[in-house]
Every structure is written in structure tokens, then in C-alpha cells.
Design a protein around this motif. Structure first.
Motif, PDB file in Angstrom:
ATOM      1  N   THR A   1       0.813  -1.215   0.000  1.00 60.36           N
ATOM      2  CA  THR A   1       0.000   0.000   0.000  1.00 60.36           C
ATOM      3  C   THR A   1       0.850   1.271   0.000  1.00 60.36           C
ATOM      4  O   THR A   1       0.380   2.321  -0.417  1.00 60.36           O
ATOM      5  N   ASP A   2       2.107   1.176   0.436  1.00 58.74           N
ATOM      6  CA  ASP A   2       2.983   2.349   0.397  1.00 58.74           C
ATOM      7  C   ASP A   2       3.654   2.517  -0.967  1.00 58.74           C
ATOM      8  O   ASP A   2       4.473   3.413  -1.153  1.00 58.74           O
ATOM      9  N   GLY A   3       3.333   1.643  -1.943  1.00 56.51           N
ATOM     10  CA  GLY A   3       3.839   1.770  -3.304  1.00 56.51           C
ATOM     11  C   GLY A   3       5.046   0.916  -3.631  1.00 56.51           C
ATOM     12  O   GLY A   3       5.465   0.854  -4.793  1.00 56.51           O
ATOM     13  N   ARG A   4       5.635   0.244  -2.653  1.00 52.82           N
ATOM     14  CA  ARG A   4       6.802  -0.596  -2.924  1.00 52.82           C
ATOM     15  C   ARG A   4       6.413  -1.836  -3.716  1.00 52.82           C
ATOM     16  O   ARG A   4       5.400  -2.462  -3.428  1.00 52.82           O
ATOM     17  N   LYS A   5       7.237  -2.181  -4.681  1.00 53.80           N
ATOM     18  CA  LYS A   5       7.035  -3.381  -5.500  1.00 53.80           C
ATOM     19  C   LYS A   5       8.099  -4.391  -5.084  1.00 53.80           C
ATOM     20  O   LYS A   5       9.298  -4.161  -5.250  1.00 53.80           O
ATOM     21  N   LEU A   6       7.641  -5.510  -4.498  1.00 50.08           N
ATOM     22  CA  LEU A   6       8.549  -6.505  -3.949  1.00 50.08           C
ATOM     23  C   LEU A   6       8.399  -7.835  -4.672  1.00 50.08           C
ATOM     24  O   LEU A   6       7.277  -8.249  -4.992  1.00 50.08           O
ATOM     25  N   SER A   7       9.503  -8.502  -4.890  1.00 51.96           N
ATOM     26  CA  SER A   7       9.511  -9.797  -5.567  1.00 51.96           C
ATOM     27  C   SER A   7       9.095 -10.898  -4.596  1.00 51.96           C
ATOM     28  O   SER A   7       9.560 -10.941  -3.454  1.00 51.96           O
ATOM     29  N   LYS A   8       8.241 -11.796  -5.053  1.00 55.15           N
ATOM     30  CA  LYS A   8       7.790 -12.903  -4.200  1.00 55.15           C
ATOM     31  C   LYS A   8       8.916 -13.884  -3.903  1.00 55.15           C
ATOM     32  O   LYS A   8       8.915 -14.525  -2.862  1.00 55.15           O
ATOM     33  N   LYS A   9       9.889 -14.016  -4.811  1.00 54.63           N
ATOM     34  CA  LYS A   9      10.958 -14.986  -4.569  1.00 54.63           C
ATOM     35  C   LYS A   9      12.044 -14.431  -3.651  1.00 54.63           C
ATOM     36  O   LYS A   9      12.737 -15.196  -3.000  1.00 54.63           O
ATOM     37  N   ASP A  10      12.172 -13.103  -3.542  1.00 49.66           N
ATOM     38  CA  ASP A  10      13.210 -12.503  -2.701  1.00 49.66           C
ATOM     39  C   ASP A  10      12.731 -12.186  -1.286  1.00 49.66           C
ATOM     40  O   ASP A  10      13.541 -11.989  -0.391  1.00 49.66           O
ATOM     41  N   TYR A  11      11.422 -12.119  -1.102  1.00 45.19           N
ATOM     42  CA  TYR A  11      10.859 -11.719   0.187  1.00 45.19           C
ATOM     43  C   TYR A  11       9.897 -12.783   0.704  1.00 45.19           C
ATOM     44  O   TYR A  11       9.310 -13.532  -0.074  1.00 45.19           O
TER      45      TYR A  11
END
Length: 136
Positions: free
Chosen positions: A116-126
Motif C-alpha cells: 500500500t505504500d507503493g513498494r514493489k517486492l519480488s515474491k521470490k526474494d521476500y
């Protein structure tokens, strides 16, 4: 008065002058016509009570629903869909490092999650851990 049972309140009552006490309404004793206030199980007669106010005025604090203490690692697409739909609390980890606490997911696809804060995170890295609400 049953709507107060289980809620934290401030009770204003007459007892050789105006008094106030804070606590949780445990039950109503209709045989003695009194309110039982915890944690000390204090009995206050109905006839002496002038006003009962909720202890928390913020609607989030008045809710009986609380975050469950157990989290689940999200691995399935449906879990991510539910986290978006229900705006569940999500904790994000990168290895042993905490990236986001009590955040929520705006959207996701097969490889990425947008917070919701706009960060785009990878499912494999996090690692995404979801906590659901417990209660009514």
C-alpha cells in the motif's frame, strides 16, 4: 446495559460525592441490581450510576476483533488474493531482516507484490507473513 459487557469503560457514580472508576464490565447482577466491574470485581449499584462512557473513543479500539498472534507464510495465489481483499496485516521479511511490519498488500501478480505504500517486492526474494483478525 448488556451492550457494555466485555468493554472497557469509565463509570461515574455517586458515593459520598461523585466518583469515577475504570475497568471492564464483567457482568450485570440483576438480583442485587448492580454492575460488576473488573479486574477487582467491584460492585456498583445501578441506582448510583450516573453515566457509563467507553474507555476508548477511537472506533478501532472499541472493536473486539484483535490481530491473531500466529502468522502464516503466504505461498498460494489465493492467500495473496485474500490479503488484498480483507486488507490483512502483512509482515515482510528479507531473510532475517524485517522490511515492513503491519503493512498491507495493494495488489499482486505471479511474481511481484505491490504494498500500500507503493513498494514493489519480488515474491521470490521476500517472505510475506499474514496475520488475520480474530474475534467478532
Amino acid at each position: 446495559m448488556r451492550q457494555w459487557i466485555g468493554r472497557q469503560v469509565i463509570v461515574h457514580y455517586e458515593n459520598d460525592g461523585m466518583m469515577q472508576v475504570r475497568g471492564t464490565v464483567e457482568r450485570m447482577n440483576y438480583t442485587d441490581k448492580s454492575l460488576i466491574l473488573g479486574p477487582g470485581m467491584q460492585s456498583i449499584p445501578f441506582e448510583r450510576i450516573s453515566i457509563i462512557q467507553p474507555l476508548h473513543t477511537d472506533s478501532r479500539n472499541r472493536s473486539r476483533a484483535k490481530l491473531h498472534s500466529v502468522g502464516y507464510i503466504m505461498t498460494d495465489m489465493l492467500q495473496f488474493d485474500n490479503a488484498v481483499y480483507f486488507q490483512s496485516a502483512v509482515t515482510v521479511w528479507q531473510g532475517e531482516r524485517l522490511i515492513a511490519y503491519n503493512s498491507s498488500v495493494r495488489s499482486h501478480d505471479r511474481d511481484f507484490v505491490i504494498m500500500t505504500d507503493g513498494r514493489k517486492l519480488s515474491k521470490k526474494d521476500y517472505t510475506f507473513v499474514v496475520r488475520s483478525l480474530r474475534g467478532c
